[in-house]
Design a protein around this motif. Structure first.
Motif, short mmCIF file in Angstrom:
data_model
loop_
_atom_site.label_atom_id
_atom_site.label_comp_id
_atom_site.label_asym_id
_atom_site.label_seq_id
_atom_site.Cartn_x
_atom_site.Cartn_y
_atom_site.Cartn_z
N ASN A 144 -40.02 -11.32 -17.93
CA ASN A 144 -41.11 -10.36 -17.81
C ASN A 144 -42.40 -11.08 -17.42
O ASN A 144 -43.14 -10.64 -16.52
N ALA A 145 -42.68 -12.20 -18.07
CA ALA A 145 -43.90 -12.95 -17.78
C ALA A 145 -43.89 -13.46 -16.34
O ALA A 145 -44.92 -13.44 -15.66
N MET A 146 -42.73 -13.92 -15.87
CA MET A 146 -42.65 -14.42 -14.49
C MET A 146 -42.94 -13.31 -13.49
O MET A 146 -43.64 -13.51 -12.50
N HIS A 147 -42.39 -12.13 -13.74
CA HIS A 147 -42.66 -11.00 -12.86
C HIS A 147 -44.14 -10.64 -12.87
O HIS A 147 -44.72 -10.30 -11.83
N ARG A 148 -44.76 -10.75 -14.04
CA ARG A 148 -46.19 -10.46 -14.14
C ARG A 148 -47.00 -11.48 -13.34
O ARG A 148 -48.13 -11.19 -12.91
N ALA A 149 -46.44 -12.67 -13.15
CA ALA A 149 -47.13 -13.71 -12.38
C ALA A 149 -46.71 -13.72 -10.92
O ALA A 149 -47.11 -14.61 -10.17
N GLY A 150 -45.89 -12.75 -10.51
CA GLY A 150 -45.46 -12.68 -9.13
C GLY A 150 -44.36 -13.67 -8.79
O GLY A 150 -44.19 -14.03 -7.62
N LEU A 151 -43.60 -14.11 -9.78
CA LEU A 151 -42.53 -15.09 -9.59
C LEU A 151 -41.17 -14.46 -9.88
O LEU A 151 -41.05 -13.58 -10.73
N GLU A 152 -40.15 -14.94 -9.18
CA GLU A 152 -38.78 -14.56 -9.47
C GLU A 152 -38.07 -15.74 -10.14
O GLU A 152 -38.17 -16.87 -9.65
N PRO A 153 -37.35 -15.50 -11.24
CA PRO A 153 -36.62 -16.60 -11.88
C PRO A 153 -35.59 -17.21 -10.94
O PRO A 153 -34.95 -16.50 -10.16
N GLU A 154 -35.44 -18.52 -11.01
CA GLU A 154 -34.41 -19.22 -10.25
C GLU A 154 -33.27 -19.61 -11.19
O GLU A 154 -33.48 -19.78 -12.39
N GLY A 155 -32.07 -19.76 -10.63
CA GLY A 155 -30.94 -20.18 -11.44
C GLY A 155 -30.48 -19.09 -12.39
O GLY A 155 -30.56 -17.90 -12.08
N CYS A 156 -30.01 -19.48 -13.55
CA CYS A 156 -29.43 -18.57 -14.54
C CYS A 156 -30.35 -18.44 -15.75
O CYS A 156 -30.79 -19.45 -16.30
N LEU A 157 -30.61 -17.22 -16.16
CA LEU A 157 -31.35 -16.99 -17.40
C LEU A 157 -30.48 -17.42 -18.58
O LEU A 157 -29.26 -17.34 -18.54
N HIS A 158 -31.11 -17.89 -19.63
CA HIS A 158 -30.45 -18.37 -20.85
C HIS A 158 -29.60 -19.61 -20.57
O HIS A 158 -28.64 -19.88 -21.28
N ASP A 159 -29.96 -20.34 -19.55
CA ASP A 159 -29.50 -21.70 -19.33
C ASP A 159 -30.69 -22.58 -19.64
O ASP A 159 -31.76 -22.43 -19.04
N ALA A 160 -30.55 -23.50 -20.60
CA ALA A 160 -31.72 -24.23 -21.10
C ALA A 160 -32.45 -24.99 -20.01
O ALA A 160 -33.68 -25.03 -19.98
N SER A 161 -31.70 -25.60 -19.09
CA SER A 161 -32.33 -26.36 -18.01
C SER A 161 -33.09 -25.46 -17.06
O SER A 161 -34.23 -25.74 -16.68
N TRP A 162 -32.48 -24.34 -16.67
CA TRP A 162 -33.15 -23.41 -15.76
C TRP A 162 -34.32 -22.71 -16.45
O TRP A 162 -35.37 -22.48 -15.83
N ASP A 163 -34.16 -22.34 -17.71
CA ASP A 163 -35.27 -21.68 -18.42
C ASP A 163 -36.47 -22.63 -18.54
O ASP A 163 -37.62 -22.20 -18.39
N ALA A 164 -36.20 -23.90 -18.80
CA ALA A 164 -37.29 -24.88 -18.87
C ALA A 164 -37.96 -25.02 -17.51
O ALA A 164 -39.20 -25.10 -17.41
N TYR A 165 -37.16 -25.07 -16.45
CA TYR A 165 -37.72 -25.20 -15.10
C TYR A 165 -38.54 -23.97 -14.71
O TYR A 165 -39.65 -24.09 -14.18
N ASN A 166 -38.02 -22.77 -14.97
CA ASN A 166 -38.76 -21.57 -14.65
C ASN A 166 -40.04 -21.46 -15.48
O ASN A 166 -41.08 -20.99 -14.99
N SER A 167 -39.99 -21.92 -16.72
CA SER A 167 -41.20 -21.93 -17.56
C SER A 167 -42.25 -22.88 -16.99
O SER A 167 -43.45 -22.58 -17.00
#
Length: 227
Positions: free
Chosen positions: A147-170
């Motif tokens: 939700n926060a990424m969408h509010r910032a105009g970003l689309e998540p990359e990779g897989c959600l709830h994957d620790a490495s991808w979640d850290a990268y998207n954060s």
């Protein structure tokens, strides 16, 4: 040095440990090293073998994609924390996480298992970027990462709830949120959206959120890929 960290967890087996003593165990640690502008530099990922459940619960597997095979021969939590500490380096670092839940989990699990961790006790300062970002937006409600990424105009990359991808998207979100024009862009986009629809309980309506994301995305540079 700044590090964004994310954890994935499996629930413990109530036959082995009382849930109120330890409800979850870490099964994956993901982290991203960032430069002074919070630009992602490199990534860390390690699986952790759970001690109090011999299987990954079905709901956890469906959420994270982490299988029994991924953790059956993985390292223990002390070994994983040692590897993370070595990757972070000896100069000290500041840790960012999405909410305080990961820090609370590590402290509780390490305390329960009698693990002494320099990583937790001496090396780092922890920051809750979920709360920081909520305040940046002036939002009263807690935001999920997607939700926060969408509010910032970003689309998540990779897989959600994957620790490495979640850290990268954060980390991508941090870089965007600390860009020079972000606050002004958010204010303009929100003003444009609120002319068409009022704030509703639980956050902005979905159609307004999509419009806000589109307006912000058009004003932000493309995020750089991780090294």
């Amino acid at each position: 040095m700044s590090i964004f960290i994310d954890l994935e967890m499996n629930t413990t087996d109530a036959r082995l440990v009382h849930k109120k003593d330890l409800r979850n165990e870490v099964i994956e640690i993901g982290a991203v090293r960032m430069d002074d502008t919070f630009h992602p530099l490199d990534r860390f990922r390690i699986f952790v073998r759970p001690q109090y459940n011999g299987v990954i619960e079905r709901k956890i597997y469906k959420l994270t994609g982490i299988s029994n095979g991924a953790v059956s021969d993985a390292v223990s939590l002390p070994e994983a924390l040692d590897a993370l500490e070595a990757w972070c380096g000896s100069d000290g670092c500041e840790i960012y996480a999405w909410s305080t839940s990961d820090l609370c989990q590590l402290r509780k699990e390490c305390g329960f298992k009698g693990i002494d961790s320099v990583f937790l006790d001496e090396m780092v300062q922890w920051h809750d970027f979920q709360e920081d970002f909520r305040q940046m937006l002036g939002e009263k409600n807690i935001l999920s990462l997607s939700n926060a990424m969408h509010r910032a105009g970003l689309e998540p990359e990779g897989c959600l709830h994957d620790a490495s991808w979640d850290a990268y998207n954060s980390a991508r979100l941090m870089e965007t949120a600390h860009s020079p024009n972000f606050a002004a862009d958010v204010a303009k986009a929100q003003a444009a959206c609120y002319q068409e629809a009022p704030r509703m309980q639980g956050g902005l309506p979905l159609d307004v959120m999509k419009k806000l994301a589109a307006l912000l995305q058009s004003s932000q540079p493309e995020p750089a890929m991780a090294v």
